[in-house]
Design a protein around this motif. Sequence first.
Motif, PDB file in Angstrom:
ATOM      1  N   ALA A  46       0.937  -1.076   0.090  1.00 56.12           N
ATOM      2  CA  ALA A  46       0.090  -0.218   0.435  1.00 56.12           C
ATOM      3  C   ALA A  46       0.950   1.391  -0.082  1.00 56.12           C
ATOM      4  O   ALA A  46       0.767   2.273  -0.864  1.00 56.12           O
ATOM      5  N   ALA A  47       1.967   1.561   0.699  1.00 58.89           N
ATOM      6  CA  ALA A  47       2.981   2.313   0.675  1.00 58.89           C
ATOM      7  C   ALA A  47       3.839   2.798  -0.638  1.00 58.89           C
ATOM      8  O   ALA A  47       3.423   3.545  -0.949  1.00 58.89           O
ATOM      9  N   LEU A  48       4.159   1.344  -0.964  1.00 62.07           N
ATOM     10  CA  LEU A  48       4.769   1.674  -2.482  1.00 62.07           C
ATOM     11  C   LEU A  48       3.723   2.565  -3.250  1.00 62.07           C
ATOM     12  O   LEU A  48       3.919   3.145  -4.420  1.00 62.07           O
ATOM     13  N   THR A  49       2.539   1.587  -3.143  1.00 60.72           N
ATOM     14  CA  THR A  49       1.066   2.401  -4.393  1.00 60.72           C
ATOM     15  C   THR A  49       1.313   3.354  -4.182  1.00 60.72           C
ATOM     16  O   THR A  49       0.845   4.506  -5.216  1.00 60.72           O
ATOM     17  N   ARG A  50       1.091   4.022  -3.137  1.00 67.15           N
ATOM     18  CA  ARG A  50       0.625   5.496  -3.039  1.00 67.15           C
ATOM     19  C   ARG A  50       2.069   6.460  -3.200  1.00 67.15           C
ATOM     20  O   ARG A  50       1.756   7.738  -3.632  1.00 67.15           O
ATOM     21  N   LEU A  51       3.053   5.177  -2.801  1.00 66.65           N
ATOM     22  CA  LEU A  51       4.296   6.781  -3.907  1.00 66.65           C
ATOM     23  C   LEU A  51       4.691   6.577  -4.865  1.00 66.65           C
ATOM     24  O   LEU A  51       4.336   7.649  -5.716  1.00 66.65           O
ATOM     25  N   ALA A  52       3.981   5.506  -5.464  1.00 64.54           N
ATOM     26  CA  ALA A  52       4.124   5.256  -7.213  1.00 64.54           C
ATOM     27  C   ALA A  52       2.835   6.691  -7.657  1.00 64.54           C
ATOM     28  O   ALA A  52       2.921   7.007  -8.830  1.00 64.54           O
ATOM     29  N   GLU A  53       2.005   6.207  -7.485  1.00 60.41           N
ATOM     30  CA  GLU A  53       0.653   7.315  -7.266  1.00 60.41           C
ATOM     31  C   GLU A  53       1.219   8.248  -7.258  1.00 60.41           C
ATOM     32  O   GLU A  53       0.565   9.535  -8.253  1.00 60.41           O
ATOM     33  N   GLU A  54       1.622   8.812  -6.265  1.00 63.90           N
ATOM     34  CA  GLU A  54       2.219  10.687  -5.987  1.00 63.90           C
ATOM     35  C   GLU A  54       2.850  10.846  -6.830  1.00 63.90           C
ATOM     36  O   GLU A  54       3.029  12.161  -8.113  1.00 63.90           O
ATOM     37  N   ALA A  55       4.179  10.239  -7.734  1.00 62.80           N
ATOM     38  CA  ALA A  55       5.084  10.363  -9.202  1.00 62.80           C
ATOM     39  C   ALA A  55       4.695   9.763  -9.637  1.00 62.80           C
ATOM     40  O   ALA A  55       4.556  11.108 -10.795  1.00 62.80           O
ATOM     41  N   CYS A  56       3.139   9.807 -10.528  1.00 63.35           N
ATOM     42  CA  CYS A  56       3.214   9.853 -11.208  1.00 63.35           C
ATOM     43  C   CYS A  56       2.178  11.181 -11.859  1.00 63.35           C
ATOM     44  O   CYS A  56       1.922  11.343 -13.348  1.00 63.35           O
ATOM     45  N   ALA A  57       1.490  11.217 -10.891  1.00 65.28           N
ATOM     46  CA  ALA A  57       0.592  12.174 -11.044  1.00 65.28           C
ATOM     47  C   ALA A  57       1.844  14.061 -11.204  1.00 65.28           C
ATOM     48  O   ALA A  57       1.584  14.569 -11.903  1.00 65.28           O
ATOM     49  N   ARG A  58       2.912  13.316 -10.231  1.00 65.28           N
ATOM     50  CA  ARG A  58       3.287  14.456  -9.836  1.00 65.28           C
ATOM     51  C   ARG A  58       4.517  15.417 -11.589  1.00 65.28           C
ATOM     52  O   ARG A  58       4.258  16.035 -11.555  1.00 65.28           O
ATOM     53  N   TRP A  59       4.804  14.251 -12.367  1.00 64.06           N
ATOM     54  CA  TRP A  59       5.586  14.243 -13.056  1.00 64.06           C
ATOM     55  C   TRP A  59       4.990  13.877 -14.815  1.00 64.06           C
ATOM     56  O   TRP A  59       5.668  13.162 -15.730  1.00 64.06           O
ATOM     57  N   SER A  60       3.710  13.322 -14.575  1.00 65.11           N
ATOM     58  CA  SER A  60       2.967  13.060 -15.343  1.00 65.11           C
ATOM     59  C   SER A  60       3.023  11.801 -16.114  1.00 65.11           C
ATOM     60  O   SER A  60       4.241  11.532 -17.368  1.00 65.11           O
ATOM     61  N   LEU A  61       3.822  10.307 -15.127  1.00 64.00           N
ATOM     62  CA  LEU A  61       5.149   9.520 -15.935  1.00 64.00           C
ATOM     63  C   LEU A  61       3.969   8.509 -16.699  1.00 64.00           C
ATOM     64  O   LEU A  61       2.183   8.564 -16.685  1.00 64.00           O
ATOM     65  N   THR A  62       4.013   7.281 -17.689  1.00 59.86           N
ATOM     66  CA  THR A  62       3.646   6.650 -18.239  1.00 59.86           C
ATOM     67  C   THR A  62       3.998   5.384 -17.653  1.00 59.86           C
ATOM     68  O   THR A  62       2.910   4.887 -17.753  1.00 59.86           O
ATOM     69  N   ALA A  63       4.958   5.425 -17.082  1.00 64.11           N
ATOM     70  CA  ALA A  63       4.595   3.903 -16.140  1.00 64.11           C
ATOM     71  C   ALA A  63       5.618   4.395 -14.683  1.00 64.11           C
ATOM     72  O   ALA A  63       7.004   5.208 -14.780  1.00 64.11           O
ATOM     73  N   ALA A  64       5.441   3.503 -13.530  1.00 61.37           N
ATOM     74  CA  ALA A  64       6.028   3.826 -12.853  1.00 61.37           C
ATOM     75  C   ALA A  64       6.056   2.571 -12.128  1.00 61.37           C
ATOM     76  O   ALA A  64       5.260   1.821 -11.684  1.00 61.37           O
ATOM     77  N   ASP A 112      19.434  10.207   4.700  1.00 55.06           N
ATOM     78  CA  ASP A 112      17.135   9.293   4.490  1.00 55.06           C
ATOM     79  C   ASP A 112      16.761  10.346   4.200  1.00 55.06           C
ATOM     80  O   ASP A 112      16.322  10.463   3.710  1.00 55.06           O
ATOM     81  N   HIS A 113      16.581  11.156   5.755  1.00 59.31           N
ATOM     82  CA  HIS A 113      15.101  12.072   6.145  1.00 59.31           C
ATOM     83  C   HIS A 113      15.165  12.979   5.305  1.00 59.31           C
ATOM     84  O   HIS A 113      14.483  13.152   4.498  1.00 59.31           O
ATOM     85  N   ALA A 114      16.664  13.382   5.310  1.00 60.57           N
ATOM     86  CA  ALA A 114      17.130  14.979   4.400  1.00 60.57           C
ATOM     87  C   ALA A 114      16.744  15.006   3.156  1.00 60.57           C
ATOM     88  O   ALA A 114      15.964  15.241   2.086  1.00 60.57           O
ATOM     89  N   ALA A 115      16.952  13.767   2.486  1.00 59.22           N
ATOM     90  CA  ALA A 115      17.136  12.898   0.646  1.00 59.22           C
ATOM     91  C   ALA A 115      15.260  13.048   0.767  1.00 59.22           C
ATOM     92  O   ALA A 115      14.496  13.393  -0.283  1.00 59.22           O
ATOM     93  N   ALA A 116      14.475  12.118   1.270  1.00 59.94           N
ATOM     94  CA  ALA A 116      13.609  12.654   1.429  1.00 59.94           C
ATOM     95  C   ALA A 116      12.449  13.884   1.660  1.00 59.94           C
ATOM     96  O   ALA A 116      11.516  13.879   1.152  1.00 59.94           O
ATOM     97  N   ALA A 117      13.286  14.082   3.110  1.00 58.29           N
ATOM     98  CA  ALA A 117      12.621  15.630   3.433  1.00 58.29           C
ATOM     99  C   ALA A 117      12.413  16.448   2.065  1.00 58.29           C
ATOM    100  O   ALA A 117      11.285  17.262   1.506  1.00 58.29           O
ATOM    101  N   ARG A 118      13.084  16.650   0.766  1.00 54.69           N
ATOM    102  CA  ARG A 118      13.838  17.886  -0.083  1.00 54.69           C
ATOM    103  C   ARG A 118      12.389  17.675  -0.535  1.00 54.69           C
ATOM    104  O   ARG A 118      12.635  18.378  -2.553  1.00 54.69           O
ATOM    105  N   TRP A 119      12.017  16.365  -1.260  1.00 53.88           N
ATOM    106  CA  TRP A 119      10.566  16.113  -2.458  1.00 53.88           C
ATOM    107  C   TRP A 119       9.233  17.282  -1.879  1.00 53.88           C
ATOM    108  O   TRP A 119       8.858  17.571  -2.135  1.00 53.88           O
ATOM    109  N   LYS A 120       8.972  17.209  -0.152  1.00 49.31           N
ATOM    110  CA  LYS A 120       8.342  18.134  -0.126  1.00 49.31           C
ATOM    111  C   LYS A 120       8.668  19.945  -0.673  1.00 49.31           C
ATOM    112  O   LYS A 120       7.208  19.696  -0.268  1.00 49.31           O
TER     113      LYS A 120
END
Lengths: 145, 145, 83, 83
Positions: B53-71, B135-143
Amino acid sequence: MIHIRVSPAPIDIAAEQARVEQDGAVATFTGLVRADDGVEELALEHYPGATEAALTRLAEEACARWSLTAASIVHRVGAMTPGERIVFVGTAAAHRAAALEACAFLIDRLKTDAPFWKRERRGDDARWVEQRDGDHAAAARWKAG
Amino acid sequence: MIHIRVSPAPIDIAAEQARVEQDGAVATFTGLVRADDGVEELALEHYPGATEAALTRLAEEACARWSLTAASIVHRVGAMTPGERIVFVGTAAAHRAAALEACAFLIDRLKTDAPFWKRERRGDDARWVEQRDGDHAAAARWKAG
Amino acid sequence: MRLVYFAWVRERIGVPAEEVEPPATVATVDALVDWLAVRSPGHAAAFADRTRLRAAVDQQFVGLDAAIAGAREVALFPPVTGG
Amino acid sequence: MRLVYFAWVRERIGVPAEEVEPPATVATVDALVDWLAVRSPGHAAAFADRTRLRAAVDQQFVGLDAAIAGAREVALFPPVTGG
């Protein structure tokens, strides 16, 4: 380890990835012939000798700047059809940020620094692809870093 | 197209890449068990159900934010040895910056947002890996974006 | 001096390479292009828009104001579009 | 209420999951952890350093101050280390 190949041969992803997997973090970029804009054939011309030298310089710069364990650039030349791979860039480093940034650097700089020319054919209409302004902006951001 | 798999099966790069090659620009990240720090075995534990569920949410967020064709996110669990692939992230988009940024986003956020735990074994000494501050710094930069 | 042409520069000129011996007064790539442009209608067409012309001297990318003294190979081509 | 444990939390407690029925006064994850900590030396060891404890309620990550009213499954585990 630096690996450069400019060749009409199709790009074998499993083999190219295996070559780059020299460390814990591996990033790759693959460019494919777009299948959605009516192009039936893409032809890639290059400047033999100068191309390989330019790609080697880029790979050496990336290895030094990001302490890479491996950098590979494979570029096809000749005729290709939609869906085929044009270019593969792979990087390996101890940490993911280095591998990812170096991979982006290599494909951005390859677009402006390596002597390749694309010609697209749609039916009877063949035309040379124009350079995009955005490519220079993308390449230029690596100068600031 | 979103593809998520959490499985003890080895990761087949050619198959995973082919699944993601839905557009002109494809970026991937592969994480391997480091072979250079004395680790003989790495064991990955996860939270079944919550992980997917967590990975699906991340992939959905990426698809919406960057208009991905596949993730695609593929993560191994169970026991692995040095040199084996732990994780594969792949993205496809019309333009390379979108594919590359989304790929970096997914691996950065996976490190902090998905319930996996690593245990390293060196000889008779087995220990749970500690989370890295970076790892937290790397994740936080996307916020901020 | 060997000249090599690529993409539409090559197509307009009609040959991929040629040997030339420009006079010593032709000191830069720009001057070389001026000197070449009058050789044929194809050369003139290839070099009509100087803003879309790029060059390499002995396989190093250079600006059109670069010197060509001693060069063995000069390449003339459009902006690159690989990757 | 089903409790699930991972990594060294699971190892210290000695079981991957257990069913509990905390009293209604146990309203948050923090209170649940206090209530669990006295069940065994293993529970006490698992929960000794609250700064290294993370939680999910019904598979959603939450802070330790989150409410647990109506929760079917609470997970307790160390900071995650995947990827």
